[in-house]
Motif scaffolding. Structure first.
Motif, PDB file in Angstrom:
ATOM      1  N   ASN A 133       0.826  -1.207   0.000  1.00 28.23           N
ATOM      2  CA  ASN A 133       0.000   0.000   0.000  1.00 28.23           C
ATOM      3  C   ASN A 133       0.862   1.259   0.000  1.00 28.23           C
ATOM      4  O   ASN A 133       0.361   2.358   0.204  1.00 28.23           O
ATOM      5  N   TYR A 134       2.157   1.091  -0.222  1.00 29.38           N
ATOM      6  CA  TYR A 134       3.082   2.224  -0.234  1.00 29.38           C
ATOM      7  C   TYR A 134       2.677   3.234  -1.300  1.00 29.38           C
ATOM      8  O   TYR A 134       2.475   2.891  -2.466  1.00 29.38           O
ATOM      9  N   SER A 135       2.583   4.499  -0.907  1.00 26.53           N
ATOM     10  CA  SER A 135       2.226   5.570  -1.840  1.00 26.53           C
ATOM     11  C   SER A 135       3.406   6.522  -2.001  1.00 26.53           C
ATOM     12  O   SER A 135       3.743   7.276  -1.088  1.00 26.53           O
ATOM     13  N   HIS A 136       4.012   6.480  -3.150  1.00 26.99           N
ATOM     14  CA  HIS A 136       5.148   7.336  -3.472  1.00 26.99           C
ATOM     15  C   HIS A 136       4.786   8.813  -3.324  1.00 26.99           C
ATOM     16  O   HIS A 136       5.543   9.606  -2.738  1.00 26.99           O
ATOM     17  N   THR A 137       3.616   9.189  -3.819  1.00 23.06           N
ATOM     18  CA  THR A 137       3.255  10.616  -3.806  1.00 23.06           C
ATOM     19  C   THR A 137       2.862  11.095  -2.416  1.00 23.06           C
ATOM     20  O   THR A 137       3.032  12.274  -2.093  1.00 23.06           O
ATOM     21  N   MET A 138       2.337  10.218  -1.590  1.00 25.48           N
ATOM     22  CA  MET A 138       2.063  10.600  -0.200  1.00 25.48           C
ATOM     23  C   MET A 138       3.361  10.897   0.540  1.00 25.48           C
ATOM     24  O   MET A 138       3.446  11.844   1.331  1.00 25.48           O
ATOM     25  N   VAL A 139       4.391  10.086   0.278  1.00 26.18           N
ATOM     26  CA  VAL A 139       5.675  10.304   0.934  1.00 26.18           C
ATOM     27  C   VAL A 139       6.243  11.660   0.528  1.00 26.18           C
ATOM     28  O   VAL A 139       6.666  12.458   1.367  1.00 26.18           O
ATOM     29  N   ILE A 140       6.234  11.944  -0.773  1.00 25.69           N
ATOM     30  CA  ILE A 140       6.805  13.211  -1.256  1.00 25.69           C
ATOM     31  C   ILE A 140       6.024  14.403  -0.721  1.00 25.69           C
ATOM     32  O   ILE A 140       6.602  15.359  -0.184  1.00 25.69           O
TER      33      ILE A 140
END
Length: 892
Positions: free
Chosen positions: A650-657
């Motif tokens: 469920n890792y979200s690249h854009t949430m992290v950024i």
């Protein structure tokens, strides 16, 4: 099996859709791969436009009429070097988390999909050609919840086609089929083979390649044809042969026809031309790459249903044997700089041969040969090699009736045909359970063998558009054009030995005549928008239209000034152009009027981070020095456990950024040594540096040699001042506001597949300025009236409107796509009959711009909005054709 060519309706005028799609089909491809650009259709929130050039229903129908299958790539994100990767500009805000289920994004993305997907559903099999629907694009980082929601929505609105992703290994073996996205450097075959085998191991089935390198895009201030140089056509042939050798059943070239980035639809830094050095060039010409592809595409029918029998790969020499019943195809792929000799088989350097054995046709069997198989059509076998190459064909189960240019002898139960590959064509008529032609073609004639619905035509002809037994519609270049018909015709010379007719045409072409009838010059139109005393990006001022914006102000004293702009800007001081450039501009200016012209160009196409245009800083005055930041502390947000091969995440690249990097900053544990961070595979690396300012100064951060692929977030004293990627090929330059005393700078870089953690985030310097200008009048600069008669070349010293009236005369049977070439130290927007067809930059690699035929008429206007970058800039304009061919309706 799908062999596809990528083409985009939004880069090709509607009047050329059919021409380009036909050329895709004539290359031996059976499928159109296409994106659908959300922002192109929803310019205003909630208002969708599918009319005229945007009528995707007509576009898909034209592909279906030609018998092409379709891969529909609907986004919401598409990349494609397109503005915002397809996201509408009005979506932009500081709080946006794109490509996620966040409420700032998902409701709008869902609205788009509920509009575009029903159009796609209308064209699904069995009623239409859509075989695959791709959702999202190049989401390398998982986010299974987003992808499952996309799939759920697609099924809700009636999508029954297969659902694909493009390179998201973390959703393999779910409701999606994942596919490869391969852009290797020329001759790097190892990475291609590794990727194919990795996909086979982790997903199974046949290899799928939704984006296979068909060239590359070009960027401003880098040489054409592409920002990665030129791609050898033989490399493209090797790529396609490799995919088929490993049994791929979905192969799609990106791009097969690139087209043009009209208007301001392109992504940041991307040129107007999207030629891509593709098989079909921007202006519609068939390139050498096209013909190399055509040599391999007919083999698809033999690959479908085949299995791998053997494989060896040694020092660049790849041999794969595929089995289909008794038939064997040996794929010799020579990725070396020397010839490969294997018995009678000679594979040229950087060459391909696909050798058949046990190929049975109408009771006759080719048991072995050293020639490549082109195709089998209507019981005829077409083989080819290099002109002058010695060949041998061993036949069983047939009798030789007659031959032309071929010797034959009996050896046991076989007949051996031998000779040298001709410059055109030779062969034999074989009697088996019916007549079989075995034809030997030169590679040139094989690459220009046109397969019609009814029959095939070996030739050296540029293009055969259509045909039946009564006529052929030919497009020919100047010179001797030769074609062979597999039947007796009243035209040409009949060859009874092969039951063929040879037709020779001596073709003359007439150059088009472009006449400039009038040249006029005038001023530009400047339309006031608002007064501002606090610089904000255009998007935050509610200004989403791309173009040339003017910031007018007053400079009270002479001296050095500087500012940051996204992206191109020019400085006009007291009516004289004094500087121009990209991102960070510094120049000496005199007291008085100061005008900053800023071009609002495209946003980055990766679609992961909100990006803003216009002035990014106030005009700064009185630079007092610079400080280099070279002492760093380190922190880490370790992401390694969130991304594990073969496990949906469920890792979200854009949430992290866009959220987590900032939220985690107060929790960072700082260390003095890089080694104390451990050895993460994926992580956010935080770098903290400090400076001390004795007086209040406006600060500009300049970062060079940063990791251009890493997302970057910059904080000053805990306040976020930048979120984005590096400004390659320029320095990343950020306005940090007015600061004094102790100043803490934190640069966070999000990195994947970390091999080594760098000790610095790049070269970081801080420019210090003593003051700023606060007040501005904001306007937009557009075309004005051009009434003063002038002659080319002409000289301008201020922004000007230049208008050329011209006529184009050419015979009705002539195809001659035209370009206009600009020269001069200017920045220019180029309009053809009111349509923005080009953006010209001083010193840029692109000076020639395509004039699409549907946009031309008998009398035309080319209008140029020109801003000089020096006093007395000379401007010149010339017209010429890219190529000239003649259309011939040949009665048979």
């Amino acid at each position: 099996m799908l062999l596809c060519g990528e083409m985009h309706y939004f880069r090709v005028p509607r009047g050329l859709w059919e021409d380009r799609l036909l050329k895709i089909k004539r290359a031996g491809l059976n499928c159109l791969n296409t994106y659908f650009a959300w922002n192109y259709h929803e310019v205003e929130p909630g208002v969708f436009d599918f009319s005229g050039e945007k009528d995707v229903d007509v576009y898909l129908s034209k592909a279906e009429e030609l018998g092409l299958k379709i891969i529909a790539r609907v986004g919401p994100y598409i990349c494609s070097e397109w503005d915002n990767g397809g996201h509408p500009d009005w979506l932009l805000s500081r709080g946006l988390v794109p490509r996620s289920l966040d409420s700032s994004y998902w409701p709008y993305a869902e609205r788009w999909l509920r509009v575009i997907l029903p159009i796609v559903v209308k064209h699904q099999e069995p009623n239409g050609g859509v075989d695959i629907v791709q959702l999202e694009n190049e989401y390398f980082w998982g986010d299974a919840p987003l992808h499952m929601k996309l799939a759920e929505l697609a099924r809700q609105v009636g999508v029954t086609a297969k659902l694909y992703t493009n390179v998201n290994r973390y959703v393999r073996n779910t409701v999606y089929t994942d596919a490869l996205d391969l852009y290797p450097s020329p001759w790097d075959l190892n990475s291609v083979i590794w990727s194919i085998k990795d996909l086979l191991e982790t997903q199974g089935g046949r290899p799928k390649i939704l984006e296979y390198e068909g060239g590359w895009f070009s960027v401003i201030h880098r040489p054409l044809p592409t920002s990665r140089g030129s791609f050898p056509p033989d490399w493209t042939r090797i790529l396609l042969a490799t995919a088929l050798a490993y049994g791929s059943d979905v192969v799609s070239f990106y791009m097969f026809h690139g087209g043009t980035n009209f208007g301001y639809w392109t992504g940041r830094w991307i040129t107007t031309t999207y030629d891509y050095e593709a098989s079909i060039r921007e202006w519609g010409e068939l390139s050498e790459r096209y013909y190399k592809v055509k040599l391999i595409t007919p083999l698809a029918e033999f690959i479908d249903g085949s299995e791998t029998e053997g494989e060896s790969y040694d020092n660049g020499k790849l041999l794969v044997i595929r089995r289909k019943g008794d038939l064997r195809l040996k794929f010799y792929i020579n990725n070396t700089e020397t010839d490969w000799i294997d018995g009678d088989v000679k594979v040229p350097a950087r060459g391909v041969k696909v050798i058949p054995s046990n190929l049975s046709v109408k009771g006759a069997t080719i048991s072995e040969t050293n020639l490549s198989l082109l195709t089998v059509r209507d019981g005829d076998v077409l083989l080819y090699g290099n002109a002058g190459e010695e060949f041998k064909i061993r036949l069983k189960g047939g009798l030789v009736k007659s031959c032309l240019g071929v010797e034959y002898r009996t050896e046991g139960d076989s007949i051996v045909l031998s000779g040298k590959v001709p410059g055109e064509l030779n062969g034999c008529l074989i009697e088996g359970k019916g007549n079989v032609r075995v034809l030997i073609l030169s590679e040139l004639f094989a690459s220009r063998t046109w397969i019609m619905n009814d029959y095939y035509v070996p030739s050296n002809v540029y293009l055969i558009r259509d045909g039946n037994y009564n006529s052929l519609l030919i497009e020919a270049k100047e010179g001797v054009n030769v074609l062979y018909l597999p039947f007796k015709s009243s035209k040409g010379r009949y060859i009874p030995e092969l039951d063929l007719t040879r037709i020779e045409l001596n073709v003359n072409v007439e150059q088009p005549n472009v006449s400039i009838t009038q040249v006029t010059k005038g001023s530009v139109s400047i339309k006031p928008i608002l007064k501002i005393s606090d610089i904000k990006p255009l998007e935050e001022l509610g200004l989403f239209k791309h173009g040339l914006y003017i910031y007018d102000t007053k400079l009270n004293a002479s001296g050095l000034i500087g500012f940051i702009a996204h992206d191109y800007a020019a400085v006009i001081n007291n009516g004289r152009v004094t500087a121009n450039g990209f991102i960070y501009i510094k120049t000496n200016a005199n007291a008085g009027d100061l005008r900053i012209v800023v071009e609002s160009t495209g946003h980055p196409n990766d679609g992961t981070i909100p990006f803003f245009t216009g002035l990014q800083s106030p005009v700064l005055i009185n630079q007092v020095g610079s400080i280099k930041v070279d002492s760093w502390e380190y922190g880490i947000l370790d992401l390694s456990s969130r991304l594990k091969p073969g496990i949906a995440t469920n890792y979200s690249h854009t949430m992290v950024i866009n959220k987590e990097i900032k939220e985690y900053l107060p929790k960072v544990k700082w260390v003095k040594s890089i080694s104390d961070l451990g050895k993460p595979n994926n992580a956010v690396i935080y770098y903290r540096g400090r400076i001390h300012l004795n007086e209040a100064r406006h600060v500009i951060l300049r970062i060079s040699k940063a990791d251009q692929w890493a997302a970057m977030v910059i904080f000053i004293n805990g306040e976020e001042v930048y979120r984005g990627h590096g400004d390659e090929p320029f320095e990343t330059t950020v306005y940090g506001g007015l600061r004094s005393g102790d100043v803490e700078v934190v640069i966070a870089l999000l990195r994947y597949g970390i091999k080594e953690i760098n000790s610095t985030p790049g070269n970081v310097e801080i420019d210090l300025w003593g003051g700023i200008i606060n007040d501005y009048s904001l306007s937009i600069m557009e075309l004005g009236e051009a009434r003063d008669s002038v002659k080319l070349p002409l000289i301008i010293s201020e922004p000007s409107t230049i208008k050329l009236k011209f006529t184009v005369n050419k015979p009705s049977d002539t195809n001659a796509p035209l370009n206009v070439e600009l020269s001069g130290r200017i920045h220019a927007l180029i309009y053809l009959n009111g349509i923005l067809i080009g953006r010209y930059y001083p010193g840029d690699s692109q000076s020639m711009f395509y004039l699409p035929e549907p946009y031309l008429s008998e009398e035309n206007e080319l209008t140029i909005l020109a801003t000089p970058v020096e006093s007395n800039a000379t401007v010149n304009v010339t017209f010429k054709p890219y190529m000239v061919t003649r259309i011939i309706n040949l009665t048979l």
